[in-house]
Design an enzyme around this catalytic site. Sequence first.
Site, PDB file in Angstrom:
ATOM      1  CG  ASP A 122      -2.123   0.441   1.392  1.00  0.00           C
ATOM      2  OD1 ASP A 122      -2.231   1.496  -0.495  1.00  0.00           O
ATOM      3  OD2 ASP A 122      -2.851   0.944   2.129  1.00  0.00           O
ATOM      4  CB  CYS A 155      -5.309  -1.679  -3.953  1.00  0.00           C
ATOM      5  SG  CYS A 155      -6.290  -1.011  -3.698  1.00  0.00           S
ATOM      6  NE  ARG A 177      -2.350  -1.346  -2.244  1.00  0.00           N
ATOM      7  CZ  ARG A 177      -2.532  -1.482  -1.742  1.00  0.00           C
ATOM      8  NH1 ARG A 177      -1.804  -2.888  -1.429  1.00  0.00           N
ATOM      9  NH2 ARG A 177      -3.886  -1.793  -0.934  1.00  0.00           N
TER      10      ARG A 177
END
Length: 463
Positions: free
Chosen positions: A197, A229, A235
Amino acid sequence: QSGIVPVNYIQPLGGENDTEKKLEVKIALVDTFSSMGSIPHDEPMWLGINIRNMRRGLFPQASVQSVVLSAKDFGDDDDDDDDEDNHQHIKAESVGKQGNKGFLTDFVKSKVSKKKRRFIRDGYNLDLSYITKRIIAMGFPSTGIEASYRNDINDVVRFFKERHQGQYWIWNLCIERGRDYDQTKFENCVTRLGFHDHNPCPFSMIEPFCEELRAFFLRKGKGIAAIHCKAGKGRTGFLISCYFIFAHQWFTADRALRFFAVKRTKNQKGVTIPSQRRYVLYFERFLRNKRGENAKTFRGEKIPMPPKFAPIPDKRVVKLMRVSLLPIPNPCRNEHVHFSIWSPTPKCNDLKENVWKSKGKVKCTRRPGLDYLLFTSGQSGIVRLSDDAKFTFTYDKGGFMAKKQKMFHFWINTRFLHSVPGKPGYFEYTLFKPELDKACKDKKHETFADNFRVEMEFFVDDF
């Protein structure tokens, strides 16, 4: 005339004496998937955009498609509705169907998802957005207590079963422990492509992902790709933006990122991590270099591209010669500033492994007259690097039991360094404050000056 949004047609609705005239606007939009033959040209890719969210240069003038919109605040045809009155209606309907418990749950989920666009339709209230008609960005399908404020996995399963049965595939970008789920709930149509992350993935993972996604679309004529994500923004938006460039749907990283931001959020804050945005720029440069592109032709109009950079090598091994921080962060003493470098590999994606630390190896020198901190080890160099490298700078306040404080971090890839004119074999790279993860959040310049930057110099190891 202002160039804010390409407009074909504006028609005032009302008499000449009306003080407030409503406008009906036809906006030029692009059907990005039309080249794949899956969507007819007369079907708009994107309906119901928020007019006030448009910004200069967001859409190329050549991408013309007749879409009639009303100049008021409303949402996407397949997405959430941004109108306040409609939200009140939906909440009241939720109370009627589910009682106060359902209303409170929806309220909490809306607060957790903040400014992200939600799918509120047909009894669903999901942190999920149609970025295009074939790409979905969504939050993590959760179980247990987390399902009360994130997407409930049972609701997500029902969503795909009712709307896209047998025509979808899910990509899970989470690598964290516990960020997995029973794939049989989704007919085993799940690929896990995890990375950390608030970070980009290693550069070598981007193109294979794009090729896999394109192969899925070609294999499934009406296939839906769902990518998530944890929150379905950072992401997720990073890789979706890379795919847009890969599939010739947007020509530059900036436009791909802004398109995702408008489609996924109400405040245009999509991919905000500087390192993730930088890697999208890397990927644009990599593709243009690989394809030898100087310009694009879109529906008969030539669209110029930025000038070419130097050729990008398949691999570049360099020695880090020096690192400078300037101006000196406040407060900072040289003996308490250190940095570490993490180099991910295909076999090592653990942030605690394969880490080089400067503490005890490289001395930091304070140059108060010139207002900068310098890390160097002379001609021998500091450390060898290849491909991806994550730099993390920390500050030890000193004293007994003092904990080190993280100052900022950033990712670079050695294949994209800039050569130094007049110094063969030497490369440099400079990142300014807005390009540094965490430091960019210092809006009041309490720790980092407005012109703070990190300057690095490298030497090719095999020159």
